[in-house]
Scaffold this motif. Structure first.
Motif, PDB file in Angstrom:
ATOM      1  N   ARG A 173       8.138  -0.057   5.851  1.00 45.46           N
ATOM      2  CA  ARG A 173       7.694   1.171   5.190  1.00 45.46           C
ATOM      3  C   ARG A 173       8.883   2.030   4.799  1.00 45.46           C
ATOM      4  N   GLN A 190       4.488   0.929   1.792  1.00 45.12           N
ATOM      5  CA  GLN A 190       4.796  -0.129   2.760  1.00 45.12           C
ATOM      6  C   GLN A 190       4.343  -1.478   2.222  1.00 45.12           C
ATOM      7  N   SER A 243       4.543   8.683  -6.263  1.00 43.19           N
ATOM      8  CA  SER A 243       3.590   9.325  -5.354  1.00 43.19           C
ATOM      9  C   SER A 243       3.092  10.648  -5.926  1.00 43.19           C
ATOM     10  N   SER A 268      -0.690   0.347  10.751  1.00 37.39           N
ATOM     11  CA  SER A 268      -0.865   1.793  10.820  1.00 37.39           C
ATOM     12  C   SER A 268       0.414   2.517  11.237  1.00 37.39           C
ATOM     13  N   THR A 314       0.851  -1.186   0.000  1.00 42.65           N
ATOM     14  CA  THR A 314       0.000   0.000   0.000  1.00 42.65           C
ATOM     15  C   THR A 314       0.889   1.238   0.000  1.00 42.65           C
ATOM     16  N   ALA A 315       0.282   2.385  -0.339  1.00 43.34           N
ATOM     17  CA  ALA A 315       1.038   3.633  -0.379  1.00 43.34           C
ATOM     18  C   ALA A 315       0.140   4.778   0.018  1.00 43.34           C
ATOM     19  N   SER A 316       0.752   5.864   0.409  1.00 38.02           N
ATOM     20  CA  SER A 316       0.006   7.055   0.819  1.00 38.02           C
ATOM     21  C   SER A 316      -0.701   7.705  -0.352  1.00 38.02           C
ATOM     22  N   SER A 317      -0.151   7.554  -1.571  1.00 39.09           N
ATOM     23  CA  SER A 317      -0.752   8.182  -2.756  1.00 39.09           C
ATOM     24  C   SER A 317      -0.105   7.595  -4.003  1.00 39.09           C
ATOM     25  N   GLN A 340       5.426  11.324   1.702  1.00 35.84           N
ATOM     26  CA  GLN A 340       4.761  10.184   1.063  1.00 35.84           C
ATOM     27  C   GLN A 340       5.462   8.881   1.435  1.00 35.84           C
ATOM     28  N   TRP A 341       4.679   7.794   1.456  1.00 36.10           N
ATOM     29  CA  TRP A 341       5.241   6.514   1.887  1.00 36.10           C
ATOM     30  C   TRP A 341       4.684   5.348   1.077  1.00 36.10           C
ATOM     31  N   LEU A 362       9.460   5.863   4.190  1.00 35.93           N
ATOM     32  CA  LEU A 362       8.846   7.166   4.400  1.00 35.93           C
ATOM     33  C   LEU A 362       9.739   8.232   3.773  1.00 35.93           C
TER      34      LEU A 362
END
Length: 385
Positions: A363, A300, A291, A333, A266-269, A297-298, A365
């Protein structure tokens, strides 16, 4: 130029030519073949020496003495350009379906734990030729014909103004040596050539894996493909008699592949739908996650269970993070986490990070971007057990 597109066609005669050769009477007796596609088994079958004369009808003879020592004992080619006349060489692995014994090849590229080579040569003062390795990758573990992955050439030296196929795209320090990097595309495979700056007549403990990894980072080699063989020889345009290998060794060992490959991610964007996070764990160096254009942005990956982690490889696209952390947690999380690595001086490229820790989720970051764009990874690889 490599001349690979033509000389490979000649190798189909390899098996038939082998049957024409006489066995060596003793371990130290010289064996010569003047067959354009002749081959000689060397070092108890661990290596094969091949004549591989594919672009000329002039006589060429190769002579095997002992161990891995062999020479071009007869040759006087006169080509002035275009493809080379021949590529006499020694190889280990599986070449167009003809395999040496006990090579450990093929190995999936992303599972190569180490690969090294040493090679000592004699190079005449006249002629036009290169002194080059030729490594082949393929989408499957076996093929009886032209490999469809990549051709990785490593030029130790050259004479007479010859040059690699394609275009020069970079200079790079890889494995402690400085190289000019050329890339190109043949009809069904990619080519990258690493040309040693200054040249040499011998290499000891060459870090072949570092060059293979660089070819993956450049999108030339697919990490899911298989390394089939390693060849070392002489592409010859003019002359050629007296070129010789006095000793040669090649070794490749397999290890476990990335724990992260193919795992849920998964990713932040995402920048757009073409740059999904799954692209960073698919083992393909030509697909990437990217991203949105913002700091923080991350991406993981879920390893599926708690794992011991000892190495993380970040293969950045041009949009990289100047300041970033690699974190591990048992909580998706990341309410609590441990830093495996942190820096505020990121340089992009390929970062191979030795780390120590354990956890289920890893992750990256990207705290601060190095460019106006987001952060982008060709591959995000986590290794361990």
């Amino acid at each position: 130029m490599s001349g690979a597109q033509l000389r490979r066609l000649a190798v189909a005669a390899l098996v038939g030519a082998t049957a024409m050769l006489l066995p060596m009477p003793t371990a130290h007796a010289a064996t010569t073949t003047c067959d354009p596609q002749g081959s000689i088994s060397a070092a108890g079958g661990e290596y094969t020496i091949q004549a591989n004369e594919w672009n000329s009808s002039d006589q060429q003879c190769i002579t095997y003495s002992s161990g891995t020592a062999w020479s071009v004992s007869t040759a006087n080619f006169t080509l002035s350009g275009g493809a080379p006349a021949t590529y006499p060489s020694i190889y280990k692995g599986c070449h167009w379906g003809a395999c040496t014994s006990g090579s450990g090849l093929p190995i999936q590229v992303n599972k190569i734990a180490s690969s090294t080579s040493s090679w000592s040569t004699t190079q005449p003062a006249s002629g036009a030729y290169d002194v080059a390795y030729d490594l082949w990758t393929n989408s499957t573990a076996t093929t009886g014909g032209q490999p469809d992955g990549s051709e990785i050439m490593i030029w130790m030296n050259s004479r007479g103004g010859v040059g690699p196929f394609g275009q020069k795209v970079a200079t790079a320090s890889i494995g402690g040596l400085n190289w000019d990097v050329w890339t190109g595309r043949q009809t069904s495979w990619n080519i990258v050539s690493y040309v040693l700056q200054g040249g040499a007549t011998s290499l000891n403990g060459l870090n072949v894996k570092a060059l293979i990894d660089d070819s993956v980072a450049r999108g030339v080699t697919n990490a899911n493909h298989y390394l089939l063989d390693a060849e070392a020889g002489f592409e010859i345009w003019k002359g050629g008699q007296g070129l010789a290998t006095t000793s040669f060794s090649f070794n490749a060992t397999a290890g476990a592949g990335p724990l992260s490959q193919g795992r849920p991610v998964t990713a932040s964007s995402v920048e757009n739908a073409s740059y999904q996070p799954a692209n960073a764990v698919d083992g393909n160096g030509s697909t990437r996650w990217s991203s949105s254009f913002a700091d923080g942005q991350w991406i993981q990956v879920d390893l599926g269970a708690v794992k011991q982690i000892n190495r993380v490889v970040l293969n950045w696209e041009a949009a990289y993070a100047r300041q970033f952390r690699v974190q591990v947690s048992n909580d998706p999380s990341f309410a609590t986490s441990t830093d495996l690595y942190a820096t505020s001086a990121g340089t992009g490229g390929v970062n191979t990070l030795a780390v120590s820790g354990s956890g289920r989720y890893v992750r990256l970051l990207g705290q601060t971007r190095a460019t106006p764009y987001g952060v982008s990874l060709w591959e995000f690889q986590v290794f361990g057990s």
